[in-house]
Design a protein around this motif. Sequence first.
Motif, short mmCIF file in Angstrom:
data_model
loop_
_atom_site.label_atom_id
_atom_site.label_comp_id
_atom_site.label_asym_id
_atom_site.label_seq_id
_atom_site.Cartn_x
_atom_site.Cartn_y
_atom_site.Cartn_z
N LEU A 171 -2.03 -3.43 12.59
CA LEU A 171 -2.82 -2.36 13.18
C LEU A 171 -4.25 -2.84 13.39
CD1 LEU A 171 -1.61 0.37 10.66
CD2 LEU A 171 -0.81 0.11 13.02
N GLY A 172 -4.83 -2.49 14.54
CA GLY A 172 -6.20 -2.91 14.79
C GLY A 172 -6.65 -2.57 16.19
N ALA A 181 -5.14 1.84 6.99
CA ALA A 181 -4.23 1.78 8.14
C ALA A 181 -4.65 2.70 9.26
CB ALA A 181 -2.81 2.10 7.69
N SER A 182 -5.34 3.78 8.95
CA SER A 182 -5.77 4.73 9.98
C SER A 182 -7.23 4.55 10.39
CB SER A 182 -5.56 6.17 9.49
OG SER A 182 -4.20 6.41 9.20
N ILE A 193 -2.42 -5.48 8.00
CA ILE A 193 -1.04 -5.97 8.07
C ILE A 193 -0.19 -5.16 7.10
CG2 ILE A 193 0.46 -7.95 7.67
CD1 ILE A 193 -1.79 -9.76 8.55
N ARG A 194 0.91 -4.63 7.62
CA ARG A 194 1.81 -3.79 6.81
C ARG A 194 3.23 -4.36 6.85
NH1 ARG A 194 -0.53 1.25 4.59
NH2 ARG A 194 1.59 2.01 4.72
N SER A 195 3.99 -4.01 5.83
CA SER A 195 5.38 -4.45 5.74
C SER A 195 6.23 -3.29 5.24
CB SER A 195 5.50 -5.63 4.78
OG SER A 195 6.85 -5.93 4.50
N ALA A 229 0.81 -1.22 0.00
CA ALA A 229 0.00 0.00 0.00
C ALA A 229 0.84 1.26 0.00
CB ALA A 229 -0.94 0.01 1.20
N ASP A 230 2.05 1.20 0.58
CA ASP A 230 2.86 2.42 0.67
C ASP A 230 3.39 2.88 -0.68
OD1 ASP A 230 4.65 0.35 0.36
OD2 ASP A 230 5.94 0.89 2.06
N LEU A 231 3.20 2.07 -1.73
CA LEU A 231 3.64 2.47 -3.07
C LEU A 231 2.46 2.75 -3.99
CD1 LEU A 231 6.75 0.20 -3.74
CD2 LEU A 231 6.65 2.53 -2.86
#
Length: 380
Positions: free
Chosen positions: A241-242, A213-214, A223-225, A197-199
């Motif tokens: 995050l949750g 994420a927020s 879930i992030r990496s 998601a960050d890209l």
Amino acid sequence: MTVGYDALDVETGPAGTPPPRADLTDPERHGDQDAAPGLVDFAVNVRGTPPAFVLDAIRSGLDDLARYPTGAQERRAVDAIAAAHGRRPEEVLLLSGAADGFEMLPRLGVRHAALIQPSFTEPEVVLRAAGIPITQVALAAPWELPGPGDSGTAVPDDADLVILGNPTNPTSVLHPVEAIAALRRPGRILVVDEAFADLTLGADGSLEPQSLASADWPDLLVIRSVTKTFGLAGLRAGYLLGPVDLLDRLRAGRRPWAVSTPALAALTACVEEQGQRYCAGIARRVADERTEMVAELTRIGLRVAAEPAAPFLLVEMNHATEVKQLLIRHGFAVRSCANFVGLGDSHLRLAVRALPQVRALTRAIELVREEIDSGTGEPV
């Protein structure tokens, strides 16, 4: 709808190595097994090498490796992640890579999981090992979730866990938040894999336009990496995050010191201000490279099978598995899609790369096609 796996030919290793027996349909097979040394890597979705400021952060703590990771180091990473996403620190769970988060999911005590497919194979592997019944919900091409009020995704009403990727691996499709929200039901937990998601960029150039994420949904885990964007696949670093009650269930029985000191340093550096600026720059570079790559693939008659939003493309072609195998002889590694539910021998996943590498790949694909057409092509 339950989708099985059909048997396909095995692949072979690079010249000079014994040919391994490798089932391309195995759900536990990942792209790193395709990227053999000496091959130009279009198989793994990792962006280059770590930036200097992340390496500096990792090196600064190497003298402390004789000590266990400290509470202060963990709190700094947690606080940085929480600030980056506008969350409370207690809504952050540190991970040793995103796969670590999937391994925890059976602790939620769910009875029936629905997997939105095609998608990353690791959740299926973990849930099956835990004996949790699974329904494969295979979307039709172009693999987009229906929006609110549409006919739905055939997710069973009794599924109390739904897992999907956003953007989705391997299709590169980015689902709108509204379509994900339409999957919510009382008593159901949603898990969204945002490893890439960050890209992602919006049409207006905004960063992470569909990220959750927020979001403060009480039924949502994200879930992030950081390993993909920052070239840290070998370090294993990520986070989840949750809501606090769900994170408490995931933490139950977890081993102490689950995240190493170098990974804590890297996580902190990646999500703090310098890391966010770096990530924004990479996201824009990926978008430019992806546009050029789509044009070059289209030039030689390949079809990009879905509107791409991630640092990889899903390409449709005849004899994709044979093409993949023959490309090894020409020095290129690409990712078979034979083990993704709903895909098979007509699709390859290609990591987004700079135009000179892409042009070299398309030349090799044209040669491979000639070999197949003439009957002279034999996998190495």
